[in-house]
Design an enzyme around this catalytic site. Structure first.
Site, PDB file in Angstrom:
ATOM      1  N   GLU A  89      -0.912  -4.818  -2.383  1.00 51.76           N
ATOM      2  CA  GLU A  89      -2.161  -4.265  -2.910  1.00 51.76           C
ATOM      3  C   GLU A  89      -2.196  -4.150  -4.431  1.00 51.76           C
ATOM      4  O   GLU A  89      -2.212  -3.041  -4.999  1.00 51.76           O
ATOM      5  CB  GLU A  89      -2.418  -2.884  -2.293  1.00 51.76           C
ATOM      6  CG  GLU A  89      -2.607  -2.927  -0.798  1.00 51.76           C
ATOM      7  CD  GLU A  89      -3.101  -1.614  -0.217  1.00 51.76           C
ATOM      8  OE1 GLU A  89      -3.093  -0.595  -0.929  1.00 51.76           O
ATOM      9  OE2 GLU A  89      -3.512  -1.605   0.943  1.00 51.76           O
ATOM     10  N   GLU A  99      -1.607  -4.112   7.222  1.00 49.05           N
ATOM     11  CA  GLU A  99      -1.702  -2.646   7.315  1.00 49.05           C
ATOM     12  C   GLU A  99      -3.055  -2.252   7.865  1.00 49.05           C
ATOM     13  O   GLU A  99      -4.080  -2.820   7.477  1.00 49.05           O
ATOM     14  CB  GLU A  99      -1.572  -1.974   5.938  1.00 49.05           C
ATOM     15  CG  GLU A  99      -0.195  -1.844   5.393  1.00 49.05           C
ATOM     16  CD  GLU A  99      -0.171  -1.051   4.083  1.00 49.05           C
ATOM     17  OE1 GLU A  99      -1.018  -0.168   3.877  1.00 49.05           O
ATOM     18  OE2 GLU A  99       0.713  -1.356   3.263  1.00 49.05           O
TER      19      GLU A  99
END
Ligand code: BGC
Length: 455
Positions: A169, A356
């Protein structure tokens, strides 16, 4: 509706759980580990909920063998974890820490003994503090520092690890850490954010190329946070605000890797990135990932707001919308994962993996169990949405639940619990939640849960 089974997703669909070093390992100074920006940040007053820190986290550094046994007993065959850069290179560069390398060797070997596939994330936010002292992600030198680190990791672990993710991320660690200042290293403003964006984008590409050059058979991805965005109204101002935010939150790091450059047209402030661009950078940002990791937790409603600098967009808080919310205050909206899969499929990516997704609750244990029916319900609904996308020909090849065990949730400390396993943090006692048992039953149906790509 018929009950969903793991086999509905195909025999090669990859089921796993995700974790990150700082959030589980603890042992910040053990056996020669150097400090990371998160060690520093969590020990500065007022940064983290109740001034908590990851000094202990889940003590995975000491308990990894038992934890991996537990993971295996739940039938989980794919384990995503990250390497702590300062555990391996305490000062970020040059001096290696053999004890740190040994720790990861033991984790990897234990996985393999238990027939668990290790999936490594190279960078999940815990930059060595020594490198931050030299500017961290704002310093272009990080291209060289990252190369040294990546090279060392693939040489040490590449003989046993097939799955590699370069960054976790980048939008979150640059945005929260170098623009808003709410994550480590706590820097603010465009002057930090823009160079951090550009250097992270370059490292994403360079990292991919390096792993490929060293390990021709590696399966390489990177992971991207994303939010399903809806405009608060059909007014042009709200629609444009939504597309600016989409450029920032959902496209900024992926598009350069795909050779599309930064999404400057939809978010003009990004044109200032050109100040950092050097010759052949555009080329170096590109990498042909084997898979793209999608990380989605919620949907956001966007409205125009003149007062928000650069982006002139704002989120309508979930609390104001009378929708169900998680312990993070995020809207619980399982359908968002379907929309994100459809969105990213428009880029013709070979393979999408949900690296995720999960639900944070304030789980309370009773004497023998943790009754988290809401999480089970969420999982069922999310998986139905994943299947819906797959049936519409989206190449989605895996789902990793965030996370295996309740851990240190960054600025929120320990109160949001995402785990399938409850952790009693004070005594470090584990208790499998109802959702963990549900997951175990669900996974029993997978015939060859080894994941895609593997023969
Ligand atoms: C991160 C995790 C984090 C999770 C829940 C993702 O942004 O990769 O480290 O714990 O979301 O907030």
């Amino acid at each position: 509706m018929n009950e969903l089974t793991a086999l509905d997703f195909g025999p090669d669909f990859c089921w796993g759980v995700s974790t990150a070093a700082y959030q589980i390992e603890g042992a910040p100074q053990a056996d020669g580990k150097g400090p990371s920006i998160w060690d520093r940040f969590t020990h500065s007053k007022g940064k983290i909920y109740q001034n908590q820190n990851g000094d202990r986290a889940c003590e995975f550094y000491y308990k990894y063998a038992d934890d991996l046994q537990l993971l295996s007993s739940l039938g989980i065959k794919n384990f995503r974890f990250s390497l702590s850069w300062p555990r391996i290179l305490p000062e970020g560069l040059i001096k290696t820490n053999e004890a740190g390398i040994d720790f990861y060797n033991r984790v990897i070997d234990s996985c393999l003994e238990l027939d668990i596939e290790p999936w490594i994330t190279l960078y999940h936010w815990d930059l060595p503090q020594a490198l931050q002292a030299r500017g961290g992600w704002t310093n272009r030198e990080i291209l060289n520092w990252f190369e040294v680190y990546v090279m060392l990791c693939v040489r040490k672990f590449g003989d046993r690890v097939r799955y590699w993710m370069i960054l976790n991320e980048p939008m979150v660690f640059t945005g929260a850490g170098y623009f808003l200042g709410v994550h480590a290293p706590g820097l603010k403003g465009l002057k930090n954010f823009l160079p951090a964006i550009h250097h992270a984008t370059l490292c994403q590409g360079i990292g991919g190329q390096m792993v490929r050059s060293e390990l021709s058979s590696a399966i390489i991805g990177s992971t991207f946070s994303c939010s399903y965005l809806e405009s608060a109204s059909e007014r042009e101002k709200d629609l444009l605000a939504t597309s600016r935010l989409d450029a920032l939150l959902n496209r900024l790091f992926l598009e350069p890797a795909l050779g599309l450059g930064y999404p400057i047209k939809d978010l003009p402030v990004l044109s200032r990135l050109e100040n950092y661009l050097q010759q052949s950078d555009e080329q170096r940002m590109i990498f042909d990932f084997d898979f793209v990791g999608i990380q989605n937790y919620t949907r956001e409603i966007v409205k125009y707001n003149f007062w928000v600098p650069y982006i002139k967009a704002d989120l309508v808080k979930a609390a104001e919308r009378e929708v169900p919310v998680s312990a993070m205050g995020w809207e619980v909206y399982p359908e968002s994962i379907y929309h994100m899969l459809k969105k990213y499929n428009q880029y013709n990516i070979k393979s999408l993996i949900i690296t995720e997704n999960g639900l944070a609750l304030n789980d309370e244990p009773s004497s023998q169990s943790v009754k988290d029916e809401r999480r089970i319900e969420y999982l069922e609904q999310v998986l139905a949405q994943v299947l819906r996308a797959q049936k519409e020909d989206v190449p989605v090849d895996g789902y990793f639940y965030w996370t295996f065990i309740d851990n240190f949730e960054w600025a929120e400390g320990y109160y949001p619990r995402f785990g399938l396993v409850y952790n009693q943090h004070l005594e470090q006692r584990r208790m499998v939640k109802q959702s963990g048992l549900w997951w175990q039953t669900f996974l029993q149906q997978t015939a060859t849960p080894k994941g895609p790509f593997v023969q």
